[in-house]
Design an enzyme around this catalytic site. Structure first.
Site, short mmCIF file in Angstrom:
data_model
loop_
_atom_site.label_atom_id
_atom_site.label_comp_id
_atom_site.label_asym_id
_atom_site.label_seq_id
_atom_site.Cartn_x
_atom_site.Cartn_y
_atom_site.Cartn_z
N SER A 184 59.60 -23.61 42.54
CA SER A 184 58.10 -22.45 43.40
C SER A 184 58.17 -22.45 44.42
O SER A 184 57.46 -21.54 44.78
CB SER A 184 57.16 -22.29 42.26
OG SER A 184 57.42 -22.91 40.96
N GLU A 242 84.06 -71.83 74.47
CA GLU A 242 85.31 -71.15 74.21
C GLU A 242 85.72 -71.01 75.17
O GLU A 242 87.25 -71.63 74.14
CB GLU A 242 84.82 -69.36 73.96
CG GLU A 242 84.26 -69.02 73.18
CD GLU A 242 85.11 -69.07 71.70
OE1 GLU A 242 86.51 -68.87 72.19
OE2 GLU A 242 84.84 -69.13 70.82
#
Length: 741
Positions: free
Chosen positions: A437, A170
């Protein structure tokens, strides 16, 4: 006599000669009014001694304006040189003038753009958004949350080749420039002009940092000038190492990861402190185009870019050729640990609660240690995914959720859906579905608290009230049955009769007392589990059965610490305390153990452990449940579809029981065996274990799976309950009397 006669002499007209000299009207020195020059005598003397010049060729007669005399080549060259020199001088002069004006204009633009920025003396580095690291109970990182996606790691704790990789690709002159790299800027300008498109930006690491800290991502001339001004300020304010530290911990790496720590965790499943050279090169290569090169979407592109980084590092002498060759031979790979997994559901739930524990304004990065068992979390995720992959299509099931609690209410595993990457909706915490249930234990507990026992007999037969006829799943009836048989076989008619006896409001009160927090309608339909609940709260409401009556508050956050190690929160809440009499808990355990021994959950497999639980299936097979527990853990499993569409007869007795068995086997590995409160072993009855032959108290006959109930209507007033029975009397009459016979 005429003139002709006198001699015939002819008349001749005068003819004038036209010597050229007579018509030369040019002036010479003698015609000048000024005196002759001083050196006139010398010129005259030279003229006398000089040889006479040959007569010039007569010039052609001139007509009109006189032509200028021709110049020789020798006399024209100095003139051309003088004109060329004048042109060069003019260009230089105007170039300097224009340059001065350009500098002044640039200075004016810089001053104008700088005036838009805050005063430099008041400019401060923006506070880094806090990151929340969510850990398992053993300290392993489960996930991170926050705008940055990861904590800040000091540059001194990173491998030396990691920051070097960024400098190499960079900004190779980072340590020598003053924030602006004229050479790099010129090279980028030439590249962009020759390619006729924007290929290089020429920004230094300092300029990129200035943009990330203070500016937007828009590409305008104004922003570029401000970026330059801020870069110069950063270079003046901080050292190169500090600038690089700030940059590495804030730059974007794609996939929502800001900073090297977040990126390393996201892509490699490890800390940035532990990345290899190949992984460091890949990270450095991502910042050029993080969205396009993110390994999660373009692994090949990220690896190719990493190769360029390694080549740059080798050319600049930052690594040896051997190191570069090794890294190229073994390129970085995307880690499965870095992919979004079910831990995301845990992390999201943690973030939903965190504000209530430490406030909305976090002091900085914080670490949240949870109660989650990382190994169990992975095992639960795999069990759910494998089961749905194998049988989900067959049973028409698209989603599932699961919660594992310890007997203190701590969440050991939480799965909010089949795939977190596809859907972040938390079906374990947020969704509410009909339990069917699986809600019946609260009805039976209420009946026992009103004086009934597991051996109390009730009629399993048709019941009809104002057009409503609840039926069993098989549409068959068994006649007189005990409560133990009725619960184990999930007989709907008995559940309805019990609800009518004790009253729907009493059932709702019992469920609330044990931990159900969702709204419950106190009507007869509650007998068949029609009020919706979440997986988490249903699991928490079953814990008192496993603890002998002690209620809990399901929780996942244990300790919260700041970046400095200061404890911001530590859990010390014990829960609601006793919510059930130990005698009633023992009776309920006895009945629900039978559900696994010979009832609807007989497919459950947990050898060597006393286990109990209840299956549940809502109307039209829309929801399938199983909630089972031991003296150590409670696990609730739900399967269904997000749109509540019916499944292909998926019930609590099949897939949920299968998932529950796999998860509970993992949970109990290496855990000392413990009996359930009130279990048979607690009273001297050895038993063969549940899920194995010989453990059943019911007749060895073919038993049906749990199935959905019928539609519910209006109910009549309930009858009066029977007289209460003590636990000692019940055990004496039920077991001791039978043993003496």
């Amino acid at each position: 006599m005429t003139a002709r006669g006198r001699g015939e002499a002819t008349r001749r007209e005068p003819v004038l000669e036209r010597p050229e000299s007579l018509f030369d009207i040019r002036l010479d020195a003698r015609d000048r009014s000024a005196p002759p020059p001083v050196d006139a005598p010398r010129r005259a003397a030279r003229a006398k001694t000089a040889k006479p010049a040959p007569d010039p060729k007569p010039a052609e007669p001139r007509r009109g304006r006189a032509d200028p005399p021709q110049k020789s080549r020798e006399s024209s060259r100095p003139a051309r040189r003088r004109r060329r020199g004048s042109l060069v001088f003019g260009l230089i002069k105007w170039g300097l003038i224009l340059g001065v004006w350009a500098v002044l204009a640039l200075a004016g633009v810089i001053a104008w753009e700088a005036s838009k920025l805050p005063p430099m003396q008041t400019l401060m580095i923006p506070k880094r958004p806090p990151t929340v690291t969510v850990q398992a109970a053993d300290g392993k990182t489960l996930a991170t949350r926050g705008d940055m996606g990861g904590v800040a790691v000091p540059i001194g704790e990173l491998p030396p080749y990691l920051p070097k990789a960024f400098v190499a690709i960079e900004d190779q002159r980072f340590f020598s420039h003053f924030g602006l790299d004229p050479e790099g800027l010129a090279r980028a300008l030439v590249t962009n002009l020759t390619s006729r498109r924007l290929r290089q930006g020429g920004s230094t690491l300092t300029q990129q940092l200035a943009k990330n800290l203070f500016l937007t991502q828009e590409r305008t001339a104004s922003r570029k000038v401000q970026e330059l001004v801020l870069a110069l300020w950063l270079e003046h304010k901080f050292t190169k190492a500090e600038i690089l530290d700030l940059y590495l911990n804030r730059v974007y790496f794609g996939a929502g990861a800001y900073g090297v720590e977040a990126a390393a965790q996201r892509y490699f499943g490890k800390s940035a402190r532990q990345v290899t050279l190949a992984e460091a090169a890949m990270l450095a290569g991502l910042v050029n185009s993080p969205s396009r090169l993110a390994p999660t979407r373009n692994l090949k592109g990220a690896q190719a870019r990493a190769g360029l980084v390694l080549a740059a590092m080798r050319q600049q002498g930052l690594i040896t050729p051997e190191m570069a060759s090794t890294a190229l031979a073994r390129p970085a790979q995307l880690s499965r640990a870095g992919m979004p997994d079910s831990s995301g559901y845990v992390a999201d739930w943690v973030m939903d609660q965190l504000d209530s524990f430490v406030g909305e304004d976090l002091p900085g990065d914080v670490t949240v240690r949870t109660t989650v068992d990382a190994g169990l979390q992975q095992a639960a995720e795999k069990a759910l995914d494998d089961t749905l992959a194998k049988s989900g299509g067959k049973f028409g099931v698209g989603q599932g959720a699961l919660v594992v609690l310890d007997t203190d209410g701590g969440v050991k595993a939480l799965i909010g859906g089949r795939n977190y990457a596809d859907s972040q909706y938390n079906r374990a915490v947020t969704a509410r579905r009909q339990p069917g249930s699986a809600f019946k234990p609260f009805i039976y507990l209420t009946a026992i608290e009103h004086g009934l026992t597991p051996e109390t007999v009730r009629e399993d037969g048709p019941i009809q009230l104002k057009g409503w006829r609840p039926e069993n799943s098989t549409h068959e009836y068994r006649g007189p049955v005990t409560l133990t048989q009725a619960l184990a076989l999930s007989l709907n008619t008995v559940s309805v009769r019990l609800t009518l006896e004790v009253g729907p409001k009493a059932v709702v009160a019992t469920a609330k007392r044990l931990g159900i927090t969702s709204p419950l309608d106190p009507n007869p339909s509650i007998a068949l589990g029609t009020s919706e609940v979440s997986v988490l709260e249903l699991a928490g409401a079953y814990v008192p059965f496993a603890t002998g009556g002690i209620g809990v508050i399901p929780h996942v956050i244990d300790v919260v610490k700041g970046a400095d190690g200061k404890v911001l929160y530590q859990r010390n809440i014990s829960g609601p305390g006793r919510v059930m009499d130990p005698a009633y808990a023992a009776m309920m355990n006895h009945m629900m153990m039978e559900t696994l021994a010979s009832g609807t959950a007989r497919r459950a497999d947990l050898p060597g452990w006393e286990a109990a639980g209840k299956t549940g299936t809502s109307q039209d097979y829309r929801d399938a449940w199983f909630v089972g527990y031991t003296a150590r853990y409670v696990t609730a499993v739900w399967l269904g579809n997000d749109d509540s569409s019916p499944t292909k007869k998926a019930s609590g007795a099949n897939l949920p029981v299968e998932i529950w068995s796999r998860v509970m086997k993992t949970a109990h590995q290496g855990v000392p065996v413990a009996e359930l409160p009130g279990g048979l072993r607690s009273y001297g009855f050895g038993g063969a274990g549940y899920g194995a032959p010989g453990g059943s108290l019911l007749p060895p006959e073919s038993l049906p799976d749990d199935r959905p109930p019928a539609v519910v209507g209006q109910m009549p007033p309930p009858p009066q309950p029977e007289q209460p029975m003590t636990i000692d009397r019940w055990f004496a009459e039920t077991f001791l009397g039978a043993k003496r016979q």
